[in-house]
Write an enzyme that holds these catalytic residues in place. Structure first.
Site, short mmCIF file in Angstrom:
data_model
loop_
_atom_site.label_atom_id
_atom_site.label_comp_id
_atom_site.label_asym_id
_atom_site.label_seq_id
_atom_site.Cartn_x
_atom_site.Cartn_y
_atom_site.Cartn_z
CG HIS A 268 -1.85 1.29 1.34
ND1 HIS A 268 -3.15 1.21 0.85
CD2 HIS A 268 -1.58 2.21 1.73
CE1 HIS A 268 -3.74 2.04 1.28
NE2 HIS A 268 -2.77 3.04 1.47
CD GLU A 269 1.59 3.44 3.78
OE1 GLU A 269 1.70 4.82 3.07
OE2 GLU A 269 0.41 3.43 4.34
CG HIS A 272 0.25 6.28 -0.72
ND1 HIS A 272 -0.94 6.99 -1.19
CD2 HIS A 272 -0.43 5.53 0.39
CE1 HIS A 272 -1.83 6.70 -0.46
NE2 HIS A 272 -1.73 6.02 0.43
CD GLU A 298 -5.65 5.39 0.68
OE1 GLU A 298 -4.77 6.29 0.49
OE2 GLU A 298 -5.91 4.53 1.27
ZN ZN Z 1 -3.06 5.09 1.90
#
Ligand code: ZN
Length: 506
Positions: A268-269, A272, A298
């Protein structure tokens, strides 16, 4: 462009670079505070961060910036809408005007209040003590309303607060969209909960930290995360942070008895970070050197975490390596069972632990409560009970206390009430819309994921989304990339197809 204007433009860009660097330095101090800083550093760190914020605020609101923007306005208007300089000036003006509308005294009071509110929350949550944070929350609500009032002309009082995070989004757009989504998700959740439950107990065997970190690092490298322009460290709450164009870091938290935790938060990170790292180098240290909005950001973390990282094809490739890393823990688990386990759907109390199908219901509940608080239809006193009632109604579960109810998220205790949650669901919706466009352009992407190769997908995302940074508004970007405004169809199709394969026809 004549020499005088050129000089003005350069002066503005140089001033903006100082603001950018002050923000990067503050990010570095924040990162250190969350990773390596000894406890004793806390008091001075708070003071240092407040000083940096004050310096950045002074520079952002310097009347000289306003004068430069005014002088350059005719130049901006003479450019094609698509020109980089038009976007630079548009974004700088947006940030400048937003900054000067909020009086410095109010900004300082709000910063101090949220720092106190955050500390009260940290102490109150383990004690399940809503009464202790109640006065802070009341003041946050009052100040959130005041903050909105600095931007008169809105249709709904939440609109200015939403616009801070997701430019161009309004209650008029989001409320019906979320209601449509809620109505589509409710029967999906109901049907799934009647199907045979998925076993995920093996994810809670003992998985040593070092092997967990060693397994995920090469995956994000294969995604395209460049360890010469970033690094990964451990923290309590995973986040991505940017110090500069070529230094974008991620953090993770490892739970040795929950394999999903560090693995998926890392993907997830990294999503980003790929976004920030993929911005056009020509925009480095300018106002365009950041993502387009909370929702678009997101969409990228969710795309890599869920659409790629929790897909069947992905695990066909990576599961043998995972089994090799954890032979004792996973020898008796087939890839099919593993894939089902990491996609297990179950109504739960905690947003951050929710699966893809129920996750948005958590967000929709919070968004609805924020609106009612701001509208004055719901009081802070009634908030805990309203929280429980919404959970019962939408997810069929009820927390035994406020700790896992209204006290579970930091957002309302570290920022305004309003605008803090919608980006998560907008991101989920956009992720599927972007991914469908990527697949339409390159149908081979799915086969490549099955072979552990991500270059075509990463390149497409970089060239169509990442490289633009903050150049386009979120909606302009979405239409430019997908040819459509925000639409639920690709997301609902994605959920239905994916979860039919796991739970039977839906
Ligand atoms: Zn996030």
């Amino acid at each position: 462009m004549d020499a005088v204007l050129q000089a003005k433009r350069n002066e503005l860009m140089a001033r903006w670079q100082e603001i950018y660097d002050l923000t990067g330095i503050a990010a570095l101090l924040n990162w250190d505070q969350s990773t390596y800083m000894p406890e004793g550093g806390g008091v001075a760190r708070g003071r240092q961060l407040a000083l940096l914020e004050r310096l950045a605020h002074e520079r952002r609101t310097d009347p000289a910036i306003g004068r430069l923007l005014d002088v350059l306005q005719p130049y901006a208007e003479s450019l094609p809408a698509d020109a980089d300089d038009a976007a630079h000036l548009r974004v700088m003006r947006k940030i400048y005007e937003r900054s000067i509308r909020i009086p410095a005294d109010f900004a300082a009071e709000f910063a101090e209040h949220t720092a106190n509110s955050y500390m009260a929350w940290v102490a109150a949550r383990p004690q399940n003590d809503f009464a202790a944070v109640r006065p802070y929350l009341q003041k946050t609500l009052d100040m959130s309303r005041q903050m909105a009032e600095f931007f008169p002309g809105y249709a709904h009082i939440a609109d200015p607060l939403i616009d801070f995070a997701d430019e161009g989004m309004t209650v008029a757009i989001i409320r019906p969209l979320f209601e449509e989504l809620r109505q589509a998700l409710a029967p999906l959740v109901a049907t799934i909960s009647q199907r045979a439950p998925v076993d995920d107990s093996f994810l809670h065997r003992h998985y040593p930290k070092a092997q967990q970190l060693a397994f995920s690092a090469p995956i994000i490298q294969a995604f395209g995360y460049d360890f010469t322009r970033g690094r990964q460290d451990e923290t309590h709450h995973p986040f991505m942070t940017k110090f500069a164009h070529d230094d974008v870091r991620i953090t993770t938290r490892v739970d040795e008895y929950d394999l999903s935790n560090a693995l998926f938060s890392t993907l997830h990170e990294a999503g980003h970070a790929l976004y920030e790292l993929g911005i056009d180098p020509a925009y480095a240290s300018t106002a365009l050197d950041s993502g387009a909005s909370a929702g678009v950001h997101e969409s990228q973390s969710r795309l890599w975490e869920n659409i790629v990282g929790r897909s069947r094809r992905f695990w066909e490739h990576y599961y043998p390596a995972l089994q090799a890393a954890f032979p004792a823990q996973l020898a008796d688990v087939e890839v099919d069972a593993f894939h089902r386990a990491v996609n297990r759907v179950t109504p739960s109390l905690i947003r951050t632990e929710a699966d893809e199908v129920t996750y948005n219901l958590h967000v929709i509940i919070r968004f609805g409560l924020e609106l009612e608080l701001l509208e004055g239809k719901l009081t802070i006193d009634d908030l805990p009970a309203a929280w429980h009632a919404r959970y019962e109604e939408n997810l069929g579960v009820c927390a035994p206390d406020d700790r896992d109810g209204v006290l579970q998220d930091v957002h309302w205790f570290g920022g305004p009430i309003g605008g803090s949650f919608q980006g998560y669901t907008l991101g989920n919706i956009m992720a599927s819309q972007f991914y469908a466009a990527a697949l339409a352009a390159h149908p081979e992407i799915e086969d490549e994921i099955g072979a552990g190769r991500f270059t075509t997908l990463h390149t497409w995302l970089r060239d169509n989304i990442y490289c633009h940074g903050a150049k386009y508004t979120p909606q302009a970007l979405l239409e430019r990339v997908t040819g459509q405004p925000l639409t639920l169809t690709p997301y609902l199709n994605y959920l239905r197809i994916k979860y039919s394969a796991i739970y039977g026809p839906l």
